[in-house]
Design a protein around this motif. Structure first.
Motif, PDB file in Angstrom:
ATOM      1  N   SER A 194       0.836  -1.191   0.000  1.00  0.00           N
ATOM      2  CA  SER A 194       0.000   0.000   0.000  1.00  0.00           C
ATOM      3  C   SER A 194       0.874   1.245   0.000  1.00  0.00           C
ATOM      4  N   GLU A 198      -5.461  13.168   0.509  1.00  0.00           N
ATOM      5  CA  GLU A 198      -4.705  11.957   0.786  1.00  0.00           C
ATOM      6  C   GLU A 198      -5.402  10.761   0.153  1.00  0.00           C
ATOM      7  N   LYS A 199      -4.611   9.904  -0.477  1.00  0.00           N
ATOM      8  CA  LYS A 199      -5.163   8.742  -1.172  1.00  0.00           C
ATOM      9  C   LYS A 199      -4.270   7.543  -0.885  1.00  0.00           C
ATOM     10  N   GLN A 200      -4.891   6.423  -0.550  1.00  0.00           N
ATOM     11  CA  GLN A 200      -4.146   5.187  -0.310  1.00  0.00           C
ATOM     12  C   GLN A 200      -4.373   4.272  -1.509  1.00  0.00           C
ATOM     13  N   ARG A 206      -0.525  12.233  -1.663  1.00  0.00           N
ATOM     14  CA  ARG A 206      -1.468  13.342  -1.660  1.00  0.00           C
ATOM     15  C   ARG A 206      -1.705  13.682  -3.122  1.00  0.00           C
ATOM     16  N   ASN A 237       5.824   6.774  -0.706  1.00  0.00           N
ATOM     17  CA  ASN A 237       4.925   7.247   0.343  1.00  0.00           C
ATOM     18  C   ASN A 237       5.172   8.728   0.589  1.00  0.00           C
ATOM     19  N   ASP A 285      -3.196   0.594  -3.701  1.00  0.00           N
ATOM     20  CA  ASP A 285      -2.580  -0.732  -3.712  1.00  0.00           C
ATOM     21  C   ASP A 285      -2.188  -1.075  -5.142  1.00  0.00           C
ATOM     22  N   THR A 290       0.673   5.618   0.261  1.00  0.00           N
ATOM     23  CA  THR A 290      -0.139   6.778   0.600  1.00  0.00           C
ATOM     24  C   THR A 290       0.488   8.010  -0.038  1.00  0.00           C
TER      25      THR A 290
END
Length: 68
Positions: free
Chosen positions: A2, A11-13, A6, A55, A15, A4
């Protein structure tokens, strides 16, 4: 794994997204005229496949809209 980021101020996570090209595909922007900025620098389209995301990256994506 995952990730993370911006994206356009939110903010967006994610996969399975590892490169700018992966992000473009994930968002459904393939084939569209877009400009991408990563951490303050423009990412040329020729570098989308080679630009890894990390990240905490800050990305801005602008979609060109035609009209008249």
């Amino acid at each position: 794994m995952s990730l993370t980021i911006r994206l356009n101020g939110h903010e967006k996570q994610l996969d399975g997204v590892h490169t700018v090209q992966d992000l473009v595909a994930h968002l459904g922007y393939e084939g569209k005229r877009i400009a991408i900025e990563r951490n303050g620098d423009i990412v040329p389209k020729s570098q989308h496949a080679h630009t890894a995301l990390s990240n905490g990256d800050h990305l801005e994506i602008v979609v060109a809209v035609g009209g008249g």
